[in-house]
Design an enzyme around this catalytic site. Structure first.
Site, mmCIF file in Angstrom:
data_model
loop_
_atom_site.group_PDB
_atom_site.id
_atom_site.type_symbol
_atom_site.label_atom_id
_atom_site.label_comp_id
_atom_site.label_asym_id
_atom_site.label_seq_id
_atom_site.Cartn_x
_atom_site.Cartn_y
_atom_site.Cartn_z
ATOM 1 N N THR A 90 0.897 -1.149 0.000
ATOM 2 C CA THR A 90 0.000 0.000 0.000
ATOM 3 C C THR A 90 0.937 1.200 0.000
ATOM 4 O O THR A 90 2.028 1.146 0.577
ATOM 5 C CB THR A 90 -0.919 0.040 1.240
ATOM 6 O OG1 THR A 90 -0.086 0.146 2.400
ATOM 7 C CG2 THR A 90 -1.776 -1.210 1.364
ATOM 8 N N HIS A 91 0.535 2.253 -0.698
ATOM 9 C CA HIS A 91 1.401 3.443 -0.884
ATOM 10 C C HIS A 91 2.735 3.057 -1.531
ATOM 11 O O HIS A 91 3.749 3.735 -1.327
ATOM 12 C CB HIS A 91 1.681 4.168 0.438
ATOM 13 C CG HIS A 91 0.474 4.365 1.297
ATOM 14 N ND1 HIS A 91 -0.302 5.497 1.246
ATOM 15 C CD2 HIS A 91 -0.115 3.542 2.210
ATOM 16 C CE1 HIS A 91 -1.307 5.385 2.104
ATOM 17 N NE2 HIS A 91 -1.223 4.197 2.692
ATOM 18 N N SER A 112 18.536 -0.292 -25.940
ATOM 19 C CA SER A 112 18.866 1.122 -26.071
ATOM 20 C C SER A 112 19.936 1.267 -27.140
ATOM 21 O O SER A 112 20.819 0.407 -27.268
ATOM 22 C CB SER A 112 19.381 1.639 -24.728
ATOM 23 O OG SER A 112 20.209 2.764 -24.936
ATOM 24 N N LYS A 142 20.955 -2.274 -21.453
ATOM 25 C CA LYS A 142 19.523 -2.075 -21.234
ATOM 26 C C LYS A 142 18.618 -3.142 -21.852
ATOM 27 O O LYS A 142 18.878 -3.623 -22.942
ATOM 28 C CB LYS A 142 19.101 -0.732 -21.843
ATOM 29 C CG LYS A 142 19.584 0.435 -21.065
ATOM 30 C CD LYS A 142 18.595 0.762 -19.984
ATOM 31 C CE LYS A 142 18.874 2.177 -19.538
ATOM 32 N NZ LYS A 142 17.707 2.940 -19.353
ATOM 33 N N GLU A 198 5.288 0.452 -21.486
ATOM 34 C CA GLU A 198 5.271 1.924 -21.467
ATOM 35 C C GLU A 198 4.290 2.479 -22.499
ATOM 36 O O GLU A 198 3.577 3.451 -22.241
ATOM 37 C CB GLU A 198 6.674 2.471 -21.733
ATOM 38 C CG GLU A 198 7.632 2.190 -20.576
ATOM 39 C CD GLU A 198 9.085 2.459 -20.959
ATOM 40 O OE1 GLU A 198 9.416 3.600 -21.277
ATOM 41 O OE2 GLU A 198 9.880 1.500 -20.959
ATOM 42 N N TYR A 244 -30.722 15.803 -34.998
ATOM 43 C CA TYR A 244 -29.406 15.643 -35.618
ATOM 44 C C TYR A 244 -28.762 17.010 -35.826
ATOM 45 O O TYR A 244 -29.410 17.970 -36.230
ATOM 46 C CB TYR A 244 -29.517 14.921 -36.975
ATOM 47 C CG TYR A 244 -28.163 14.816 -37.652
ATOM 48 C CD1 TYR A 244 -27.279 13.789 -37.333
ATOM 49 C CD2 TYR A 244 -27.736 15.786 -38.568
ATOM 50 C CE1 TYR A 244 -26.022 13.716 -37.908
ATOM 51 C CE2 TYR A 244 -26.477 15.718 -39.152
ATOM 52 C CZ TYR A 244 -25.627 14.685 -38.815
ATOM 53 O OH TYR A 244 -24.380 14.618 -39.373
ATOM 54 N N GLN A 255 -21.030 14.403 -36.768
ATOM 55 C CA GLN A 255 -20.043 13.800 -37.683
ATOM 56 C C GLN A 255 -18.699 13.645 -36.977
ATOM 57 O O GLN A 255 -17.894 12.790 -37.322
ATOM 58 C CB GLN A 255 -19.904 14.686 -38.928
ATOM 59 C CG GLN A 255 -18.913 14.198 -39.943
ATOM 60 C CD GLN A 255 -19.124 14.866 -41.297
ATOM 61 O OE1 GLN A 255 -20.071 14.575 -42.006
ATOM 62 N NE2 GLN A 255 -18.242 15.795 -41.636
HETATM 63 N N1 ARG Z 1 -21.536 12.413 -42.580
HETATM 64 C C1 ARG Z 1 -22.656 12.627 -41.733
HETATM 65 C C2 ARG Z 1 -22.302 12.194 -40.285
HETATM 66 O O1 ARG Z 1 -21.319 11.548 -40.129
HETATM 67 C C3 ARG Z 1 -23.808 11.826 -42.199
HETATM 68 C C4 ARG Z 1 -25.146 12.391 -41.874
HETATM 69 C C5 ARG Z 1 -25.386 13.610 -42.636
HETATM 70 N N2 ARG Z 1 -26.678 14.150 -42.425
HETATM 71 C C6 ARG Z 1 -27.007 15.375 -42.752
HETATM 72 N N3 ARG Z 1 -28.208 15.757 -42.507
HETATM 73 N N4 ARG Z 1 -26.142 16.209 -43.256
HETATM 74 O O2 ARG Z 1 -22.969 12.498 -39.348
#
Ligand code: ARG
Length: 470
Positions: free
Chosen positions: A156-157, A278, A284, A291, A318, A323
Site C-alpha cells: 500500500t502506498h 537502447s 539495457k 510503457e 441531428y 459527424q
Molecule cells: N456524414 C454525416 C455524419 O457523419 C452523415 C449524416 C449527414 N446528415 C445530414 N443531414 N447532413 O454524421
C-alpha cells in the site's frame, strides 16, 4: 454527385466541400452501410414500397459496389471524392444501375442511416474486443494457477505491506478486467437498438416495417423515439467509457511491470522477444510495450472527453456536430484492439523471478501485522498489540534482522508482561507462507481462497465465452 443539390443555384466552394466531407474517415463504415441498405431495400420491397424487380437490381448493384470498395480498401487510396460514405455508395450504385439507385433512399435519411452504421460497426467491434478480453483473462487464470503459492510483497502506498501471492495479485487485475467485460456486455445492450426508420427526425409516411428490419439486422428492437434516435450518441460515450476503463486498468498493470522490471526490484525478466534495447546503453532491456500501453491510455481519455464535448449542449435532433463522433471512436477501437493483441504475447514473455520476490519479503517487516494479530489472538486489545509489534520492529531494525530471525527468548525479553502468552506458535506465524495461508477469509490471499476465486472466475469466463459465441 450531391444528395441535396435541388434548391441550390451556385456550386459549393472548394474549401467548404473539403471541410464538410467525412469520407476521409467514414469510409471505414462501408461494409455496415451496405449491409444496412441491403436490409432496408428488402424491407421496402416486402412492404411494396418498391417493386421486386427494383429490389433485385439494387441488391445486385450493391454487390458490385461492395467489391469495388473492397478493392479500393486493399489499395489504401480513395480514387473518389464525396461528401461522405453514404453519398459515395449511392453515387457508385447509380454508376452501376442508373437512376433506379435513387429508390434506395426511399423512407430513409442519412440521419438514421449514419446512426445505423455506427451501431452496426460498434456492435461488431464490441464482440471482437470482448473475445480478446476473454482471451486475456484466461491467460491471467493460467498464470494465477501456476503461482498460487508464489509469495510476493503486497503494497500500500507502494510501501511493502503484507505478504500475498502472485496468484492473488494477478487475480486482482483479472477481477478489474472482468468487470470491464461485464460493462462492455451491458453497453452492447444499448448499442443493439435499431435506428432505421427514424428518418431525418420524424420517421416517414411510407408503410415501413421497423420491426422486421431490426430483426433482420440482429437488433433487439427498433428505437423508441425518432427525435432521440438521430441525435443520441450516449451509447458511444458509454463505449468510450468502457474502453477507457479497460485502458486505465491496463495502465496500472503496465506500471507494475515497468517497476518490477527495474533492477531495483528485479521481480521479472523479459524474454528477448518482448523487450527492446537502447541505442547507446548496451546493458539495457526496456519494457517499451508496457510503457506504450501506459501512454496510450491518454488517447482513450482524450477520446472520451472529445465526444463529451461534441454532445454537450446539442439541441435535438441531428446536428452536423455528430459527424465528429467517428474519428475518436475509430481511434479508441483500433488502439484497444492493438493493445489487446500485443498484451498476451507480452505477458507470455514475462518470467517471474520467484527468488527475488521471496527475498523482498524479508526486507520491510511485512510480518509485523502478523505479530500484532498473533498477540491479539492471545487476548490483547489490537491497539496494544500494534504498539508492541512496533516496538519489536524497532528492536529488530537495531539488530539489523527480520522479525522471523528473532528468537522466542528475545520476544519474551522484549515483552516481559506478556511472556506466558508467547508460545513457539508465534515463530511459525511469522513465516510468510504461514502468514498468507492464515489470511483465509473469503476473497483473501490464502492459496485455498485464491484457488476458489480462480475457479469462480473461470466459470464466469466460460459463461461469457459461450454467450459471445452465440
Ligand atoms: N456524414 C454525416 C455524419 O457523419 C452523415 C449524416 C449527414 N446528415 C445530414 N443531414 N447532413 O454524421
Amino acid at each position: 454527385m450531391k444528395l441535396w443539390g435541388g434548391r441550390f443555384q451556385d456550386r459549393t466552394a472548394d474549401a467548404v466541400e473539403r471541410f464538410n466531407s467525412s469520407l476521409g474517415f467514414d469510409f471505414e463504415l462501408y461494409p455496415y452501410d451496405i449491409k444496412g441498405s441491403q436490409v432496408h431495400v428488402q424491407m421496402l420491397a416486402r412492404q411494396q414500397i418498391i417493386s421486386e424487380e427494383e429490389k433485385e437490381r439494387i441488391l445486385a448493384g450493391l454487390e458490385v459496389v461492395k467489391k469495388r470498395l473492397e478493392a479500393v480498401r486493399k489499395e489504401g487510396r480513395l480514387p473518389w471524392q464525396a461528401e461522405d460514405i453514404h453519398t459515395l455508395i449511392e453515387d457508385l450504385l447509380t454508376e452501376e444501375i442508373g437512376s433506379v439507385a435513387g429508390k434506395m433512399h426511399t423512407a430513409r435519411s442519412r440521419n438514421d442511416q449514419v446512426a445505423l452504421d455506427i451501431r452496426l460497426y460498434l456492435r461488431d467491434q464490441i464482440d471482437k474486443i470482448q473475445a480478446k478480453l476473454i482471451e486475456l483473462l484466461e491467460l491471467f487464470c493460467e498464470l494465477a494457477a501456476e503461482h498460487l503459492e508464489t509469495l510476493i510483497p503486497g503494497y500500500t502506498h507502494l510501501q511493502p505491506a503484507q505478504p500475498v501471492t502472485l496468484a492473488h495479485h494477478l487475480l486482482a487485475h483479472a477481477q478489474r478486467l472482468c468487470r470491464d467485460l461485464e460493462r462492455l456486455k451491458n453497453c452492447r445492450q444499448r448499442v443493439n437498438i435499431c435506428p432505421l426508420g427514424a428518418g431525418a427526425l420524424a420517421t416517414t409516411p411510407f408503410n415501413i416495417d421497423r420491426q422486421w428490419a431490426a430483426e433482420k439486422l440482429g437488433f433487439d428492437r427498433p428505437s423508441a423515439n425518432s427525435l432521440d434516435t438521430v441525435g443520441a450518441r450516449d451509447f458511444l460515450l458509454e463505449f468510450q467509457h468502457c474502453s477507457l476503463s479497460i485502458m486505465l486498468h491496463l495502465s496500472s498493470l503496465a506500471e507494475e511491470i515497468i517497476i518490477w522490471n527495474s533492477p531495483e526490484y528485479n521481480f521479472i525478466e523479459l524474454d528477448d522477444a518482448v523487450a527492446t534495447g537502447s541505442s547507446i546503453m548496451p546493458q539495457k532491456k526496456n519494457p517499451d510495450i508496457a510503457e506504450l500501453i501506459r501512454a496510450k491510455t491518454g488517447r482513450l481519455a482524450g477520446s472520451y472527453q472529445q465526444l463529451a464535448m461534441v454532445i454537450k449542449g446539442l439541441p435535438l435532433a441531428y446536428n452536423k456536430d455528430l459527424q465528429e463522433d467517428k474519428e475518436s471512436l475509430f481511434d479508441s477501437v483500433n488502439t484497444l484492439k492493438q493493445v489487446l493483441e500485443v498484451l498476451p504475447v507480452f505477458l507470455r514473455g514475462v518470467k517471474f523471478n520467484r527468488q527475488k520476490m521471496k527475498e523482498a519479503l524479508s526486507r520491510g517487516y511485512l510480518n509485523a501485522t502478523e505479530l500484532a494479530d498473533y498477540l491479539s489472538s492471545q487476548g490483547l486489545p489490537f491497539r496494544k498489540s500494534h504498539q508492541l509489534a512496533g516496538k519489536a520492529v524497532n528492536y529488530a531494525l537495531s539488530k539489523n534482522k527480520g522479525l522471523e530471525e528473532m528468537s522466542l527468548a528475545e520476544f519474551k525479553e522484549l515483552f516481559p508482561e506478556e511472556s506466558e502468552k508467547l508460545t513457539p506458535e508465534l515463530m511459525e506465524c511469522l513465516l510468510p507462507l504461514k502468514a498468507v495461508s492464515s489470511r483465509d477469509a473469503p476473497g483473501g490471499p490464502a492459496p485455498c481462497r485464491a484457488a476458489e476465486q480462480l475457479e469462480n472466475l473461470r466459470e464466469k469466463l466460460n459463461r461469457h465465452r459461450k454467450e459471445t459465441e452465440n
